[in-house]
Every structure is written in C-alpha cells, then in structure tokens.
Write a protein that holds these residues in place. Sequence first.
Motif, mmCIF file in Angstrom:
data_model
loop_
_atom_site.group_PDB
_atom_site.id
_atom_site.type_symbol
_atom_site.label_atom_id
_atom_site.label_comp_id
_atom_site.label_asym_id
_atom_site.label_seq_id
_atom_site.Cartn_x
_atom_site.Cartn_y
_atom_site.Cartn_z
ATOM 1 N N PRO A 178 54.224 -25.383 24.534
ATOM 2 C CA PRO A 178 54.044 -24.304 25.976
ATOM 3 C C PRO A 178 53.568 -25.393 26.876
ATOM 4 N N THR A 203 62.671 -12.673 28.313
ATOM 5 C CA THR A 203 61.504 -12.795 27.923
ATOM 6 C C THR A 203 60.461 -12.232 27.708
ATOM 7 N N ASP A 205 57.145 -14.184 27.121
ATOM 8 C CA ASP A 205 56.251 -14.909 27.373
ATOM 9 C C ASP A 205 56.014 -14.083 28.952
ATOM 10 N N ALA A 243 58.000 -12.373 20.196
ATOM 11 C CA ALA A 243 57.894 -13.381 20.873
ATOM 12 C C ALA A 243 58.894 -14.123 19.910
#
Length: 252
Positions: A178, A203, A205, A243
């Motif tokens: 992260p 993405t 995220d 993800a």
Amino acid sequence: MALVELTDIKRHVPLPDADDLHILKGVNLQVEAGEHISIVGRSGTGKSTLLNLIGLLDLPNSGSYMLDGVNTLELSEAKRAALRGEKFGFVFQQFNIFPNRTALENVEVPLLYTGTSSFFKRHEIAGEFLERVGLGDRLESYPAQMSGGEQQRIAIARALVRNPQVILADEPTGALDPETGQTVVELLEEVAREHNSALIVITHDMNIAQRASTVYTLSEGVLHDANIFEDDESRAHIPTGDANTNDEAGDK
C-alpha cells in the motif's frame, strides 16, 4: 476538442460454435488533456480491452476514435504504431519488461526511438525516473534479481520516460504494497500534471480510484459515470470484483 474521444465503440470476438462474444457494446468517452479518470468494474467486463483500444493496441469493430483530432481508424497500422509510440505511456498488469536487460536498459528502450536529443541523454533520463520510483540503487539489476513490486516500478518508469500525452495504467499498484502503491500513483499524477497529460487508470483499489476527477464503471459493455464517492452507501455498490483477478482473462 477532447484529447481522447470515443464514440459508440463496439468490440466483439467470434466464438467457435456459438454467437459472438460482445465485450464492448457502445462505449462513449471523452478525456481532456490533463484530466485524470479511473475505470472500475468486475473482472471480465472488458476494462483491459477498452484500455487496449484507447492505446491503439487493438481496433474496434465499429465506432469512432479521435485522438488529438486525428481519426485513428483511418490510419494504416504503421501510422497507428507511430502514433502509439509518440502519444502513449503504458503500465501493464504483466509488466512486459525485458528479462535480459537491466532496470536502466529497460527504461531506456522508449528513448531509443525518439529521434530527439533524448536519445543521447537516455542514460541520464532513465536513471532519473528510476530514482523517482525508488530504484536509484538498482539501475544495473536484472528483473530476475528483483521482486514483483520492483519490476512493476521499472514498468512505470519506462511508461513515463517519454513524457507521454496519455498515460494508460492497468492495475498499476497490483503488485505493490500500500505505501509504495500510494507513492507510485502520486508519481503518475505528478508527471501527468507536469506535462498536462491525460491519466487513465484501471483499478480495483477504491482508494486509488477515488483520486481521479471522474470515476467510471464499465458494466454490460457500456461506461457509466459512477459518481460513487458522494456517500458511503453509493460506494458500497461499486462492482469491482476480486483485486487479484487478472482482467485480461475475462476480456478474452
């Protein structure tokens, strides 16, 4: 005039003994120079297919695609390839770096074809971008000697080294922790601001997605303006999927 303008873009692929698989069913998108957008959606919805079309790596079956005022669908493959090299910087999920070249040599590759003074300054420029992604001490390392996250940073430095007008990033933080991921996205945004480049990010995220000025969701072959960050309830309904799932597999 928008830098990137897609109108009613459709893409399908034939399947043996079955109807065609319709991936994009009429995508409309305008992206201005300097604009940052993100695209989210479940795996298999066609996000990577769309990114490949924008980056002139593939052609739609129908529709219109104007890039900086040029009708890209009327160009020969050679002219599309030249435009692709001139206008775009790509950050792929699979990195696509050369295993037999050092980090520095990998980042230098786009500068070998510029025909400008950047060719003669390629060592210096490539080293600067590797420094900016935190690899200033790994210039002579080969990909096999580096972690997945470090290889991803090589790919990002290579994508930015020519200061492209359009930066296309497919899960740019997927292999990063992260903290490093945050740093890399900030670098993408910084380079985009410096050169008034459009930044288009796929993405899963949501912390990355919400940094964009506009967030789109791709669903049933069509882009929708998500408007997802106005409240927690709307955020909970974004269909992002896993993800860790590679979107390319679903696209095909």
